[in-house]
Design a protein around this motif. Sequence first.
Motif, mmCIF file in Angstrom:
data_model
loop_
_atom_site.group_PDB
_atom_site.id
_atom_site.type_symbol
_atom_site.label_atom_id
_atom_site.label_comp_id
_atom_site.label_asym_id
_atom_site.label_seq_id
_atom_site.Cartn_x
_atom_site.Cartn_y
_atom_site.Cartn_z
ATOM 1 N N HIS A 75 0.873 -1.172 0.000
ATOM 2 C CA HIS A 75 0.000 0.000 0.000
ATOM 3 C C HIS A 75 0.912 1.224 0.000
ATOM 4 C CE1 HIS A 75 -4.100 1.385 1.627
ATOM 5 N NE2 HIS A 75 -3.446 2.483 1.343
ATOM 6 N N SER A 76 0.769 2.109 -0.992
ATOM 7 C CA SER A 76 1.608 3.314 -1.078
ATOM 8 C C SER A 76 3.093 2.989 -0.870
ATOM 9 C CB SER A 76 1.193 4.362 -0.046
ATOM 10 O OG SER A 76 -0.172 4.622 -0.113
ATOM 11 N N ARG A 133 -6.141 16.538 3.280
ATOM 12 C CA ARG A 133 -5.315 17.745 3.295
ATOM 13 C C ARG A 133 -5.207 18.318 4.695
ATOM 14 N NH1 ARG A 133 -4.069 19.220 -1.635
ATOM 15 N NH2 ARG A 133 -5.385 18.432 -3.310
ATOM 16 N N GLY A 134 -6.303 18.196 5.418
ATOM 17 C CA GLY A 134 -6.371 18.756 6.771
ATOM 18 C C GLY A 134 -5.322 18.192 7.694
ATOM 19 N N ARG A 135 -4.918 16.928 7.436
ATOM 20 C CA ARG A 135 -3.911 16.323 8.298
ATOM 21 C C ARG A 135 -2.572 17.039 8.139
ATOM 22 N NH1 ARG A 135 -4.621 10.049 8.706
ATOM 23 N NH2 ARG A 135 -3.432 9.821 6.808
ATOM 24 N N ASP A 141 1.672 14.682 -4.171
ATOM 25 C CA ASP A 141 1.627 13.488 -5.030
ATOM 26 C C ASP A 141 1.010 12.314 -4.271
ATOM 27 O OD1 ASP A 141 3.844 13.424 -3.360
ATOM 28 O OD2 ASP A 141 5.006 12.163 -4.714
ATOM 29 N N GLN A 142 1.262 12.274 -2.970
ATOM 30 C CA GLN A 142 0.668 11.198 -2.162
ATOM 31 C C GLN A 142 -0.825 11.391 -1.979
ATOM 32 O OE1 GLN A 142 1.961 9.433 1.313
ATOM 33 N NE2 GLN A 142 4.140 9.416 0.786
ATOM 34 N N LYS A 148 -6.851 8.361 -5.552
ATOM 35 C CA LYS A 148 -7.068 7.364 -6.593
ATOM 36 C C LYS A 148 -7.346 6.001 -5.957
ATOM 37 C CE LYS A 148 -4.666 6.263 -10.731
ATOM 38 N NZ LYS A 148 -3.409 6.365 -11.456
ATOM 39 N N ARG A 149 -6.551 5.705 -4.967
ATOM 40 C CA ARG A 149 -6.737 4.428 -4.274
ATOM 41 C C ARG A 149 -8.081 4.399 -3.536
ATOM 42 N NH1 ARG A 149 -3.514 -0.223 -2.348
ATOM 43 N NH2 ARG A 149 -4.850 -1.105 -0.755
#
Length: 184
Positions: A75-76, A133-135, A141-142, A148-149
Motif C-alpha cells: 500500500h503506497s 489535506r487537513g492532516r 503526489d501522495q 485514486k486508491r
Amino acid sequence: MSKGKLVVISGASGVGKGTVLGILMEKRKDLIFSVSATTRPPRPGEKDGVHYYFITRERFREMIDRGEFLEYDAHSDNYYGTPRAQAEEKLARGTVLLDIDPKGAMQVRQTAPDAVLIFIMPPSMEELERRLRGRGDTPEDQIRMRMKRAVWEMEQRTWYDHVVVNDTAQRCAEEILRILAKEA
Ligand code: 5GP
C-alpha cells in the motif's frame, strides 16, 4: 479453539477510522486491537507495538516467506500485514478488531468466513480530500495517489457485510456498536 470473531474495519486513508476505532475500543473494553506490522516509518506520536510493529522490508519479506502473515498487502510503496501468531493468540481471548485494507479483508474472508467485514465511507469525496489535506502531513503526489486508491477501495464496499458512513465519528461508532452487538 478461538473464543472470539475477527472484525475487519476498512475505509480509505483520511476517512477518520482512527477516531472511530478509538471510540469503539473505549465503549467495548472486550475488543482486542490487532497490531499490524508495517514497513512505513512511524508518524509523530505513533508507538512501536501499539499502533504498528515498525519493521524493515527485509524482515517483512522474511515473514512472508515463512507464512507468518494471516494476510498482507502492499500500500503506497509500503507493506502492511497481520502477524498470524498474534491474531490467533488474541482470538483465543476474544473479539479481535483488524484495521486493514480491502485486499487484506478479502484474504481474511477466505480464511475466516465468519469474520464480520465493515466498510467506512466518507460523507463525500470532497470531504475525504479535505480531511486528507487537513492532516497537513501528506505531500501532494501522495494525496493524489491516496485519492485514486480511495476510489478503488470504495468500489470494494459491495462485498463487505456492512457499510457505514463517517459523517460524525460518534454516530458512525454507535452504528458499528449496534452491528457488533448483533454479530460479535
Ligand atoms: P496508514 O499508513 O494510514 O496507517 O494505513 C494505510 C492503510 O493500510 C489503511 O487503509 C489501513 O487500513 C491499511 N492497513 C493497516 N494495517 C494493515 C494490515 O495489517 N493489512 C492490510 N492489508 N492493510 C493494513
